[in-house]
Structures are given as structure tokens and as C-alpha cells.
Design a protein around this motif. Sequence first.
Motif, PDB file in Angstrom:
ATOM      1  N   LEU A  40      55.627  31.932  13.691  1.00  0.00           N
ATOM      2  CA  LEU A  40      54.943  32.752  12.686  1.00  0.00           C
ATOM      3  C   LEU A  40      55.473  34.168  12.734  1.00  0.00           C
ATOM      4  O   LEU A  40      55.594  34.753  13.812  1.00  0.00           O
ATOM      5  CB  LEU A  40      53.439  32.789  12.971  1.00  0.00           C
ATOM      6  N   LEU A  99      50.663  31.638   5.705  1.00  0.00           N
ATOM      7  CA  LEU A  99      49.362  31.549   6.355  1.00  0.00           C
ATOM      8  C   LEU A  99      48.653  32.886   6.288  1.00  0.00           C
ATOM      9  O   LEU A  99      49.232  33.926   6.599  1.00  0.00           O
ATOM     10  CB  LEU A  99      49.524  31.147   7.820  1.00  0.00           C
ATOM     11  N   THR A 153      40.774  37.581  18.359  1.00  0.00           N
ATOM     12  CA  THR A 153      41.050  36.233  17.865  1.00  0.00           C
ATOM     13  C   THR A 153      41.272  36.281  16.363  1.00  0.00           C
ATOM     14  O   THR A 153      40.510  36.913  15.635  1.00  0.00           O
ATOM     15  CB  THR A 153      39.876  35.313  18.172  1.00  0.00           C
ATOM     16  N   PHE A 159      42.538  31.417  10.907  1.00  0.00           N
ATOM     17  CA  PHE A 159      43.573  31.113   9.928  1.00  0.00           C
ATOM     18  C   PHE A 159      43.065  30.228   8.800  1.00  0.00           C
ATOM     19  O   PHE A 159      42.215  29.351   9.004  1.00  0.00           O
ATOM     20  CB  PHE A 159      44.744  30.403  10.614  1.00  0.00           C
ATOM     21  N   GLY A 160      43.643  30.434   7.640  1.00  0.00           N
ATOM     22  CA  GLY A 160      43.467  29.525   6.536  1.00  0.00           C
ATOM     23  C   GLY A 160      44.400  28.333   6.684  1.00  0.00           C
ATOM     24  O   GLY A 160      45.232  28.289   7.594  1.00  0.00           O
ATOM     25  N   PRO A 161      44.296  27.347   5.771  1.00  0.00           N
ATOM     26  CA  PRO A 161      45.091  26.122   5.882  1.00  0.00           C
ATOM     27  C   PRO A 161      46.545  26.282   5.475  1.00  0.00           C
ATOM     28  O   PRO A 161      47.356  25.386   5.743  1.00  0.00           O
ATOM     29  CB  PRO A 161      44.368  25.159   4.942  1.00  0.00           C
ATOM     30  N   GLY A 162      46.874  27.394   4.845  1.00  0.00           N
ATOM     31  CA  GLY A 162      48.261  27.623   4.460  1.00  0.00           C
ATOM     32  C   GLY A 162      48.561  27.239   3.023  1.00  0.00           C
ATOM     33  O   GLY A 162      47.889  26.389   2.430  1.00  0.00           O
ATOM     34  N   PHE A 175      47.250  34.065  24.244  1.00  0.00           N
ATOM     35  CA  PHE A 175      46.520  33.109  23.417  1.00  0.00           C
ATOM     36  C   PHE A 175      47.313  31.806  23.332  1.00  0.00           C
ATOM     37  O   PHE A 175      48.550  31.800  23.351  1.00  0.00           O
ATOM     38  CB  PHE A 175      46.362  33.628  21.980  1.00  0.00           C
ATOM     39  N   TYR A 225      47.195  28.724  20.434  1.00  0.00           N
ATOM     40  CA  TYR A 225      46.650  28.201  19.186  1.00  0.00           C
ATOM     41  C   TYR A 225      47.222  26.805  18.957  1.00  0.00           C
ATOM     42  O   TYR A 225      48.345  26.492  19.361  1.00  0.00           O
ATOM     43  CB  TYR A 225      47.055  29.078  18.002  1.00  0.00           C
ATOM     44  N   GLN A 269      47.908  23.834  15.839  1.00  0.00           N
ATOM     45  CA  GLN A 269      47.984  23.578  14.400  1.00  0.00           C
ATOM     46  C   GLN A 269      48.106  22.076  14.188  1.00  0.00           C
ATOM     47  O   GLN A 269      49.169  21.494  14.415  1.00  0.00           O
ATOM     48  CB  GLN A 269      49.166  24.308  13.776  1.00  0.00           C
ATOM     49  N   GLY A 305      45.546  24.981   9.239  1.00  0.00           N
ATOM     50  CA  GLY A 305      45.906  26.286   9.778  1.00  0.00           C
ATOM     51  C   GLY A 305      45.807  26.265  11.291  1.00  0.00           C
ATOM     52  O   GLY A 305      45.524  25.241  11.906  1.00  0.00           O
ATOM     53  N   LEU A 306      46.031  27.410  11.907  1.00  0.00           N
ATOM     54  CA  LEU A 306      45.969  27.505  13.360  1.00  0.00           C
ATOM     55  C   LEU A 306      44.533  27.696  13.819  1.00  0.00           C
ATOM     56  O   LEU A 306      43.744  28.384  13.178  1.00  0.00           O
ATOM     57  CB  LEU A 306      46.817  28.682  13.856  1.00  0.00           C
ATOM     58  N   LEU A 366      42.261  28.616  17.435  1.00  0.00           N
ATOM     59  CA  LEU A 366      42.348  29.119  18.794  1.00  0.00           C
ATOM     60  C   LEU A 366      41.877  28.065  19.794  1.00  0.00           C
ATOM     61  O   LEU A 366      40.792  27.503  19.658  1.00  0.00           O
ATOM     62  CB  LEU A 366      41.485  30.365  18.943  1.00  0.00           C
ATOM     63  N   LYS A 417      42.046  31.907  25.293  1.00  0.00           N
ATOM     64  CA  LYS A 417      42.686  33.207  25.395  1.00  0.00           C
ATOM     65  C   LYS A 417      42.406  33.805  26.766  1.00  0.00           C
ATOM     66  O   LYS A 417      41.390  33.493  27.413  1.00  0.00           O
ATOM     67  CB  LYS A 417      42.202  34.143  24.295  1.00  0.00           C
ATOM     68  N   GLU A 431      51.054  20.872  16.654  1.00  0.00           N
ATOM     69  CA  GLU A 431      51.988  21.900  17.109  1.00  0.00           C
ATOM     70  C   GLU A 431      51.191  22.983  17.827  1.00  0.00           C
ATOM     71  O   GLU A 431      50.119  23.391  17.354  1.00  0.00           O
ATOM     72  CB  GLU A 431      52.776  22.499  15.941  1.00  0.00           C
ATOM     73  N   PHE A 468      51.097  26.782  19.645  1.00  0.00           N
ATOM     74  CA  PHE A 468      51.725  28.098  19.646  1.00  0.00           C
ATOM     75  C   PHE A 468      51.109  28.973  20.724  1.00  0.00           C
ATOM     76  O   PHE A 468      49.881  29.111  20.802  1.00  0.00           O
ATOM     77  CB  PHE A 468      51.534  28.787  18.293  1.00  0.00           C
ATOM     78  N   PHE A 516      53.960  35.617  18.099  1.00  0.00           N
ATOM     79  CA  PHE A 516      53.879  34.179  18.335  1.00  0.00           C
ATOM     80  C   PHE A 516      55.200  33.636  18.845  1.00  0.00           C
ATOM     81  O   PHE A 516      56.282  34.114  18.487  1.00  0.00           O
ATOM     82  CB  PHE A 516      53.523  33.448  17.032  1.00  0.00           C
ATOM     83  N   GLY A 517      55.092  32.589  19.675  1.00  0.00           N
ATOM     84  CA  GLY A 517      56.267  31.824  20.039  1.00  0.00           C
ATOM     85  C   GLY A 517      56.668  30.906  18.897  1.00  0.00           C
ATOM     86  O   GLY A 517      56.009  30.856  17.850  1.00  0.00           O
TER      87      GLY A 517
END
Lengths: 116, 116
Positions: free
Chosen positions: A43, A90, A104, A107-110, B34, B36, B38, B43-44, B46, B49, B88, B90, B106-107
Amino acid sequence: DVKVTQSSRYLVKRTGEKVFLECVQDMDHENMFWYRQDPGLGLRLIYFSYDVKMKEKGDIPEGYSVSREKKERFSLILESASTNQTSMYLCASSLAGGGIGTDTQYFGPGTRLTVL
Amino acid sequence: AQSVTQPDIHITVSEGASLELRCNYSYGATPYLFWYVQSPGQGLQLLLKYFSGDTLVQGIKGFEAEFKRSQSSFNLRKPSVHWSDAAEYFCAVGAISNFGNEKLTFGTGTRLTIIP
């Protein structure tokens, strides 16, 4: 529960079109974010906003602009869409307080945007 | 500047087996860390953390992570995976700094496949 909604799950546009991606959150969060997600790149932050009418550039703002006229709504605008903007977008939000790097994010679904 | 490395792009694990996803970070001070997740088409969300205190952090869905300052790592673990864990994952690092410079990094993500 925090809910972040995005106006479209899938969007197909043509090169040169102006594109609007809308995001709404229902938890009175101060901070809102737009990310772009690409395979192998994770991201990347495009823009964020910490208050109404306030915005800050992220890592990859070129080719994008944003608008935040109301606290709950944050729009991403592609002024003239190009094929290299084909991606998953996103939206996220977070409370004010510790900071945008520490709170924290929800997120939305994208929105999967394809530019032809 | 902070950075995150997830060395494993894709991991396949049998259902019921244990799981460890690796995350290494680079940051000059104590980071905010953190994980996360997906799920497909989502969306992502959490998982957990770490800010300070006990270096073993418990999260949702039976996940835990351990902060190891000497190794700059924050690996995610689960003793027994379920098919619904396919997703996935992150890792992200955040920091407090002068406002406008802080962000969440983010990674590139690790895709987890579960086989029966």
C-alpha cells in the motif's frame, strides 16, 4: 463497528477521463486516507486529510487530487486518468489523537479501477 | 525514514499446521507496529498492534506477534491455521514525528494459502 464505504467496487474508465472515487466513514473520525495497492508494492499513501478542507500529500500524489468538504466524506480525483493509474484504491479513516502513524486505521473494501 | 520488509511473498501451509509470517522494520526509535489482514475482496482489518510494554501481543482470530528489538522484527504467529486464514497479511510500521512527516508504512504483503 466502524464502517468505511467506497462508492464503487469496480470501475472502468477511459484514458483522459476525470474520475471521482468517493469514501464515506460513519464514526466521526478526524483522519482519512487514500492508498493505492499494487501487487509487489503493498500500500502506498496518495493523500491524507486530518480535518475538513485540510489535506496533505502522501508518497505518490502526482496525478491525483482530493477533496474533503464534510468530515465524513473524502474524495479522490484523477484529473485525467491514465493507464498507469489502473489499480486498487483503498480508503481508510482513523481517530485523531496519537497521530496518523500510530492510530489504528479502518479500511473500506476498495475500488478496483481499470483505465483503458 | 521508516521501512518494512516482508521477505516471504507467498507461503503455503496445511490446515492445522503452525504459521509464522516474518516482518522486519527499520526505524530509529521505538516503532508502532501493526499487522493487518486482507481477505479476498475485502479491505484491510487490524489483527494486532504493538506500542510498548509486553513484547508478546495477542490479537484477534488467535494470532499473536512478538516484538524483538535486537532483531528489528515483529513476526506474526498462529499455532494452528484454519482454511479461513487464507488471505494477504501486511505488516506496517508507524511513528510519531513532527506533524506532516509521520505516516504508516506498509510492507509488500505475504499471501497465505491453506491446503487441506
